[in-house]
Scaffold this active site. Structure first.
Site, short mmCIF file in Angstrom:
data_model
loop_
_atom_site.label_atom_id
_atom_site.label_comp_id
_atom_site.label_asym_id
_atom_site.label_seq_id
_atom_site.Cartn_x
_atom_site.Cartn_y
_atom_site.Cartn_z
N ARG A 144 -2.19 0.71 6.16
CA ARG A 144 -3.11 1.10 5.07
C ARG A 144 -2.86 2.48 4.48
O ARG A 144 -3.66 2.94 3.67
CB ARG A 144 -4.58 1.01 5.54
CG ARG A 144 -5.06 -0.38 5.83
CD ARG A 144 -6.57 -0.49 5.83
NE ARG A 144 -7.22 0.27 6.87
CZ ARG A 144 -8.53 0.25 7.09
NH1 ARG A 144 -9.32 -0.49 6.34
NH2 ARG A 144 -9.06 0.96 8.06
N ASP A 145 -1.76 3.13 4.84
CA ASP A 145 -1.52 4.46 4.27
C ASP A 145 -0.02 4.75 4.14
O ASP A 145 0.43 5.85 4.47
CB ASP A 145 -2.20 5.53 5.12
CG ASP A 145 -2.51 6.80 4.33
OD1 ASP A 145 -2.51 6.74 3.09
OD2 ASP A 145 -2.75 7.84 4.96
N ILE A 146 0.72 3.77 3.66
CA ILE A 146 2.16 3.96 3.47
C ILE A 146 2.38 4.80 2.22
O ILE A 146 1.98 4.43 1.12
CB ILE A 146 2.88 2.61 3.36
CG1 ILE A 146 2.79 1.88 4.71
CG2 ILE A 146 4.34 2.80 2.94
CD1 ILE A 146 3.38 0.49 4.68
N THR A 185 -5.32 6.27 0.29
CA THR A 185 -4.77 7.38 -0.48
C THR A 185 -4.64 6.89 -1.92
O THR A 185 -3.84 5.99 -2.19
CB THR A 185 -3.39 7.81 0.05
OG1 THR A 185 -3.53 8.32 1.38
CG2 THR A 185 -2.80 8.90 -0.85
#
Length: 287
Positions: A144-146, A185
């Site tokens: 969920r935050d690549i 993000t």
């Protein structure tokens, strides 16, 4: 209440970790401070100290560690130890993990400006991330935050770090159901994250972020980032980037990125393994 600036000093934490020669502070953000040190058994390590402000933050931090510790491959930093401790009456979580020698992908991108990264390097980065996602998917995990800041480029390694907002699909979500937004993000988050559609979170969520990253590496531009967060979120939800075939790229790479950037999760590749097979069909000679 003491801030982490005064709580997490080398002088105060050294007595708690007799097996580590703590060298320097290398990072600080939110409730986390990171030190570099030499461990008598593990060699170069990163020592992370987390000071949760409430039970929810503590649960999320422990979940990150549980998730990260399940991943044993070169695409992830190895976690050696983690536990709770007390420091001046405060509950602290400590983590001892592998120190990754290298730089973040964001640092690599900025250092290379105004030029783009070589296509051979881009190929290795995306291929490595897809292989990493095959492993996370097998553990029912969604990162969920690549984004470039969470990818380390080391000697012959691409390492996906920071599982701070990762979701284990077999566990109860820690995000409030009625929250307006999910953890994310802006600029790299998938539409289902923005809308906090928890039931739609899956590996396809990470593939959307990977599609953004791929687009950025090839063009030097994030297709969704605007000057304000609301504009960025609106663009992610309602705007389809210019297909790369219109920018002179081969249709094979344009088709791959378009598939990853579909607004509806069910229209994206169904798994990381399928995405990797599509990736192998890209004609790199035409880039």
């Amino acid at each position: 209440m003491k801030s982490n600036n005064t709580l997490f000093t080398i002088e105060k934490i050294k007595p708690l970790f007799s097996n580590i020669d703590i060298k320097e502070q290398i990072g600080r953000g939110g409730q986390k401070v990171v030190f570099k040190g030499e461990h008598k058994k593990y060699g170069s390590v990163a020592l992370k100290l987390i000071c949760p402000s409430n039970k929810s933050e503590q649960d999320r931090a422990l979940r990150e560690l549980l998730i990260s510790s399940q991943l044993d491959a070169s695409y992830f930093a190895k976690i050696y130890e983690y536990n709770n401790l007390k420091l001046e009456g405060k509950d602290i979580i400590y983590v001892i993990e592998e120190f990754i020698v290298g730089e973040s992908l964001r640092e690599r991108i900025n250092k290379n400006k105004p030029n783009l990264l070589p296509k051979d390097e881009v190929k290795v980065i995306i291929e490595s991330l897809l292989k990493a996602l095959i492993l996370t998917e097998s553990k029912h995990l969604v990162h969920r935050d690549i984004k470039p800041e969470n990818i380390m480029i080391s000697d012959k390694r691409v390492v996906l770090i920071d599982f701070g907002i990762a979701r284990h699909l077999d566990m109860v979500s820690l995000t409030e159901t009625f929250a307006v937004f999910g953890p994310m993000t802006p600029g790299y988050a998938a539409p289902e994250q923005i809308k906090n559609e928890k039931r739609k979170i899956s590996i396809r969520t990470d593939l959307f972020s990977l599609g953004i990253l791929f687009y950025e590496l090839l063009t030097g531009e994030n297709p969704f980032v605007c000057s304000t967060v609301p504009e960025t979120l609106n663009k992610t939800l309602n705007y389809s980037p210019i297909p790369l075939i219109n920018k002179g790229f081969d249709h094979s790479i344009s088709d791959f990125i378009n598939a990853c950037l579909e607004k509806s999760p069910h229209r994206r590749p169904a798994s990381a393994e399928i995405a990797l097979k599509l990736f192998y069909k890209i004609n790199w000679e035409e880039l």
